[in-house]
Motif scaffolding. Structure first.
Motif, PDB file in Angstrom:
ATOM      1  N   ALA A   1       0.835  -1.385  -0.053  1.00 26.74           N
ATOM      2  CA  ALA A   1       0.128   0.085   0.007  1.00 26.74           C
ATOM      3  C   ALA A   1       0.985   1.057  -0.117  1.00 26.74           C
ATOM      4  N   PRO A   2       0.758   2.249  -0.544  1.00 24.73           N
ATOM      5  CA  PRO A   2       1.522   3.477  -0.929  1.00 24.73           C
ATOM      6  C   PRO A   2       1.136   4.340   0.076  1.00 24.73           C
ATOM      7  N   ILE A   3       1.541   4.153   1.443  1.00 22.90           N
ATOM      8  CA  ILE A   3       1.039   4.871   2.635  1.00 22.90           C
ATOM      9  C   ILE A   3       2.179   5.864   2.792  1.00 22.90           C
ATOM     10  N   SER A   4       3.531   5.423   2.532  1.00 21.93           N
ATOM     11  CA  SER A   4       4.580   6.290   2.900  1.00 21.93           C
ATOM     12  C   SER A   4       5.563   6.474   1.586  1.00 21.93           C
ATOM     13  N   LEU A   5       5.269   7.599   0.952  1.00 22.53           N
ATOM     14  CA  LEU A   5       6.351   7.948  -0.177  1.00 22.53           C
ATOM     15  C   LEU A   5       7.148   9.330   0.307  1.00 22.53           C
ATOM     16  N   HIS A   6       8.449   9.006   0.326  1.00 19.17           N
ATOM     17  CA  HIS A   6       9.312  10.163   0.668  1.00 19.17           C
ATOM     18  C   HIS A   6       9.746  10.779  -0.631  1.00 19.17           C
ATOM     19  N   GLU A   7       9.808  12.212  -0.584  1.00 15.86           N
ATOM     20  CA  GLU A   7      10.555  13.015  -1.281  1.00 15.86           C
ATOM     21  C   GLU A   7      11.529  13.870  -0.511  1.00 15.86           C
ATOM     22  N   TYR A   8      12.786  14.122  -1.166  1.00 17.34           N
ATOM     23  CA  TYR A   8      13.808  14.826  -0.630  1.00 17.34           C
ATOM     24  C   TYR A   8      14.282  15.806  -1.433  1.00 17.34           C
ATOM     25  N   ARG A   9      14.681  16.888  -0.866  1.00 15.53           N
ATOM     26  CA  ARG A   9      15.401  18.066  -1.387  1.00 15.53           C
ATOM     27  C   ARG A   9      16.504  18.708  -0.495  1.00 15.53           C
ATOM     28  N   ARG A  10      17.575  19.125  -1.081  1.00 16.15           N
ATOM     29  CA  ARG A  10      18.780  19.512  -0.247  1.00 16.15           C
ATOM     30  C   ARG A  10      18.392  21.007   0.166  1.00 16.15           C
ATOM     31  N   LEU A  11      18.173  21.294   1.225  1.00 19.26           N
ATOM     32  CA  LEU A  11      18.058  22.623   1.683  1.00 19.26           C
ATOM     33  C   LEU A  11      19.269  23.328   1.852  1.00 19.26           C
ATOM     34  N   THR A  12      20.274  22.751   2.531  1.00 18.76           N
ATOM     35  CA  THR A  12      21.496  23.481   2.826  1.00 18.76           C
ATOM     36  C   THR A  12      22.438  22.286   2.564  1.00 18.76           C
ATOM     37  N   PRO A  13      23.871  22.532   2.784  1.00 10.92           N
ATOM     38  CA  PRO A  13      24.977  21.536   2.504  1.00 10.92           C
ATOM     39  C   PRO A  13      24.364  20.277   3.457  1.00 10.92           C
ATOM     40  N   GLY A  14      24.185  20.445   4.701  1.00 12.10           N
ATOM     41  CA  GLY A  14      23.985  19.431   5.644  1.00 12.10           C
ATOM     42  C   GLY A  14      22.420  19.105   5.900  1.00 12.10           C
TER      43      GLY A  14
END
Length: 214
Positions: A170-183
């Motif tokens: 079930a597609p309950i948890s789909l993560h999307e990531y973007r880099r806000l700062t170097p760390g």
């Protein structure tokens, strides 16, 4: 409580989230470094992103930024490079149901509770495939492939991981990531099975929260 029983509690809570989020208002948990009254949304004046200080940035996201500022920071962040290695996860006080923001205190209470189930993600490889794992208190989950994709929220580039293997597909948890700062990476955890290129009402009104990785 046994590991299997605890895992069942978490899965059940996540599966039923959409149905209860708008009707339940649990007491807000005390933040580590509150600047405002418990459960009261901050003014946002001290929502400062420190390029060279990951800890200060995460602290601001958790305690000094409004829910809307958190969502806006995700939208404005460049995709950047993908996270690697083990990253500490901090769930942020911003949660939407069908695009509607929950009250700040309610979002903080929910994320404070969920933070107790795990504190990190590991980005590594599984054979020839980049892979992301959630590290729960009972151990590592099944994880999912880490890919370059288009966001289901704004259709712009993201790094994405699908954790449906944890929920019987079930597609309950789909993560999307973007880099806000170097760390620091800022992310969204949403549900839904439509393709990123779809422009349906469901896709424009996501259900899910936000988090920071550092």
């Amino acid at each position: 409580m046994t590991k299997s029983r605890l895992r069942g509690v978490v899965v059940g809570a996540l599966a039923g989230l959409t149905g209860v989020a708008l009707t339940c208002a649990p007491a807000a948990a005390e933040p580590a470094k509150p600047l405002t009254a418990n459960g009261t949304e901050p003014s946002g004046k001290h929502c400062v992103i420190e390029r060279d200080d990951a800890q200060a940035t995460v602290d601001a996201l958790q305690h000094r930024c409004t829910s809307q500022q958190i969502l806006d920071l995700f939208l404005a962040a460049p995709v950047g490079s993908a996270p690697t290695g083990t990253k500490k996860i901090a769930l942020l006080p911003a949660f939407q149901v069908s695009g509607r923001l929950l009250p700040y205190g309610q979002a903080r209470a929910f994320t404070s509770t969920q933070n107790e189930f795990g504190d990190s993600l590991t980005f590594t490889r599984r054979g020839d495939t980049a892979w992301a794992y959630k590290n729960y208190v009972w151990g590592r989950d099944a994880g999912g492939p880490l890919i370059s994709d288009s966001s289901r929220i704004d259709h712009k580039p993201v790094h994405a991981a699908d954790f449906s293997r944890d929920f019987a597909g079930a597609p309950i948890s789909l993560h999307e990531y973007r880099r806000l700062t170097p760390g620091v990476w800022i992310g969204r955890d949403i549900g839904g099975s439509s393709k990123p290129s779809d422009t349906s009402e469901t896709e424009s009104k996501p259900t899910g929260g936000a988090f920071a990785l550092s």
